[in-house]
Design an enzyme around this catalytic site. Structure first.
Site, PDB file in Angstrom:
ATOM      1  N   LYS A  39      33.420  42.071  48.057  1.00  0.00           N
ATOM      2  CA  LYS A  39      32.382  42.577  48.081  1.00  0.00           C
ATOM      3  C   LYS A  39      32.221  43.448  46.666  1.00  0.00           C
ATOM      4  O   LYS A  39      30.361  43.588  46.298  1.00  0.00           O
ATOM      5  CB  LYS A  39      31.564  42.734  49.603  1.00  0.00           C
ATOM      6  CG  LYS A  39      31.543  41.651  50.115  1.00  0.00           C
ATOM      7  CD  LYS A  39      30.298  41.976  51.436  1.00  0.00           C
ATOM      8  CE  LYS A  39      30.523  40.521  52.602  1.00  0.00           C
ATOM      9  NZ  LYS A  39      31.508  40.661  53.466  1.00  0.00           N
TER      10      LYS A  39
HETATM   11  C1  LIG Z   1      32.176  39.376  53.919  1.00  0.00           C
HETATM   12  C2  LIG Z   1      34.261  38.579  53.969  1.00  0.00           C
HETATM   13  C3  LIG Z   1      34.635  37.775  54.248  1.00  0.00           C
HETATM   14  C4  LIG Z   1      33.630  36.577  54.129  1.00  0.00           C
HETATM   15  O1  LIG Z   1      32.789  35.685  52.969  1.00  0.00           O
HETATM   16  P1  LIG Z   1      31.439  35.010  53.008  1.00  0.00           P
HETATM   17  O2  LIG Z   1      31.318  34.825  51.547  1.00  0.00           O
HETATM   18  O3  LIG Z   1      31.171  35.968  54.383  1.00  0.00           O
HETATM   19  O4  LIG Z   1      32.387  33.752  53.621  1.00  0.00           O
HETATM   20  C5  LIG Z   1      35.343  37.034  54.321  1.00  0.00           C
HETATM   21  N1  LIG Z   1      36.240  38.273  53.929  1.00  0.00           N
HETATM   22  C6  LIG Z   1      35.839  40.087  54.045  1.00  0.00           C
HETATM   23  C7  LIG Z   1      37.025  41.291  53.802  1.00  0.00           C
HETATM   24  C8  LIG Z   1      34.666  39.725  53.783  1.00  0.00           C
HETATM   25  O5  LIG Z   1      33.920  41.322  53.714  1.00  0.00           O
END
Ligand SMILES: *Cc1c(COP(=O)(O)O)cnc(C)c1O
Length: 435
Positions: free
Chosen positions: A107
């Site tokens: 993210k």
């Molecule tokens: C947020 C997150 C996801 C999911 O991603 P999305 O874009 O919401 O589908 C998967 N793995 C981790 C470690 C995350 O922080």
């Protein structure tokens, strides 16, 4: 480029408005009017390009002339200042390690890009802006880091009390300054609902300038398509097999960004929607009616989402056709026991410590291979550093994953959070107090 709302009840708008508003007034998600395709020449050069180089070419048609080219370059250089290596696990499987940024999760890519885009777009607004964000764990820390000390912007993070890991919590509860953490007595879906309600509350929006930083913001989604190109570029240096991306999914922003890349011309053979027990999308892909439901807690908690917000975008990308979606995406749902078993298998076979989210995607790719005999290269999106889920890793593998220094440093600080009931009235009162 104009941006329309997936609910089609508000007129199309500029990139700037779409980014600043986050969610459209009709509660729809912003989508580019069309997905631009990149020229052949781009794909010829792709295998030799660096991540920032290709990112600039991918971003440009989406932003148009709303930022000058030099600003886009600067944003990308600053945001993507860490590597995203493709690590080979075996003959047919690679892991795209997306977790070498400041909060050790993928993210960071979206949050760092979005915060810088926003700061540029808001230069002329002259008002204090509130970024409101619900998190199931990693969004909060990435957004907090991305906006930390950005002038003119206050960040308010809502997270479910007791449902995020210790390291995650400490990462967004110890910063202070322009970052406030609200510890909500409820689930992630409650937090998400509170944020959505705040955005549709006319009174609140009149009083304060609100914007969103969830994966619903188009400026968080777009940069996530960059690394699909980059993964492909790295793989093409050694293999010409068709490429399958396995994406550990919660709100489906990551997968949606992959679909953007594909529609821009990236030759992706197939996508795998890898989920835990929160199987709303896999069930739909298997022919069941689309039916969002409350989330259930799992060991891959960043994917504990029962009503994924980006599904509206996925739908429009396939003109609301299940058949079309099935041609490009297969869904799998994994139980926690399977996730743990996979973590153990990967550690025994390759001495590689994978986090529970990556493990879900790895196992889903194996299941896909059992159903499809064609030789493909699987790229597993490694969304988090295993130390971010150290408790699960320790429980499962009986070892402590090495803690990256950027995570270690927050653990010794004082936690600051404000407890709150899962009530919109309480949230509203808190926000109004801020002005
Ligand atoms: C947020 C997150 C996801 C999911 O991603 P999305 O874009 O919401 O589908 C998967 N793995 C981790 C470690 C995350 O922080």
């Amino acid at each position: 480029m104009q941006y329309y709302s997936t609910n089609l009840l508000t007129p199309p708008t500029t990139f700037q408005k779409a980014v600043i508003e986050g969610l459209a007034k009709d509660k729809g998600l912003f989508m580019p009017e069309h997905i631009p395709t990149l020229p052949d020449d781009f794909f010829k050069r792709l295998p030799d390009m660096s991540l920032p180089q290709l990112a600039k070419e991918v971003a440009l048609p989406f932003i148009g002339d709303e930022l000058v080219k030099e600003e886009i370059s600067q944003i990308i250089e600053e945001a993507l200042n860490f590597d995203i290596p493709l690590v080979q696990l075996n003959e047919h499987t690679h892991i795209l390690e997306l977790f070498h940024g400041p909060t050790a999760a993928f993210k960071d890519v979206g949050a760092r890009f979005m915060s810088r885009v926003m700061a540029h777009l808001l230069k002329d607004v002259g008002k204090k802006v509130y970024v409101l964000v619900a998190t199931s764990g990693d969004t909060g820390s990435a957004v907090a880091q991305g906006f930390y000390k950005v002038p003119g912007i206050d960040v308010v993070i809502l997270y479910p009390s007791g449902k995020v890991s210790k390291v995650q919590e400490m990462q967004f509860c110890t910063l202070g300054e322009n970052i406030t953490a609200l510890e909500v007595d409820g689930t992630f879906d409650d937090c998400q609902r509170l944020v959505k309600t705040a955005f549709s509350d006319a009174h609140l929006r009149e009083k304060l300038y609100l914007t969103s930083a969830n994966s619903i913001n188009i400026a968080r989604l777009l940069p996530q398509s960059f690394y699909y190109f980059y993964a492909y570029a790295q793989l093409r240096r050694k293999s010409s097999d068709p490429v399958v991306f396995s994406v550990p999914s919660g709100n489906y922003g990551n997968l949606t960004a992959g679909l953007f890349a594909q529609q821009m011309g990236l030759p992706v053979h197939h996508f795998i929607a890898a989920s835990n027990a929160n199987d709303t999308v896999p069930l739909y892909l298997n022919g069941n009616p689309y039916s969002p439901k409350p989330s259930v807690a799992t060991i891959s908690n960043a994917m504990d989402v029962g009503d994924p917000s980006n599904f509206a975008r996925m739908r429009t990308l396939f003109s609301d056709s299940l058949q079309k979606m099935q041609q490009h995406i297969t869904g799998f749902s994994l139980k926690d026991e399977e996730t743990r078993q996979t973590m153990q298998d990967i550690f025994e076979q390759y001495q590689y410590i994978i986090d529970p989210h990556g493990a879900v995607a790895y196992k889903a790719f194996q299941l896909y291979q059992q159903q499809n005999t064609q030789a493909v290269q699987g790229i597993i999106l490694g969304t988090a550093h295993p130390a971010k889920f150290g408790e699960v890793v320790k429980d499962t593998l009986h070892i402590d994953p090495p803690m990256p220094s950027q995570l270690a440093s927050c653990l010794g600080r004082e936690k600051k959070s404000i407890p709150m009931a899962a009530s919109f009235e309480e949230l509203k009162a808190f926000l109004l107090e801020q002005v």
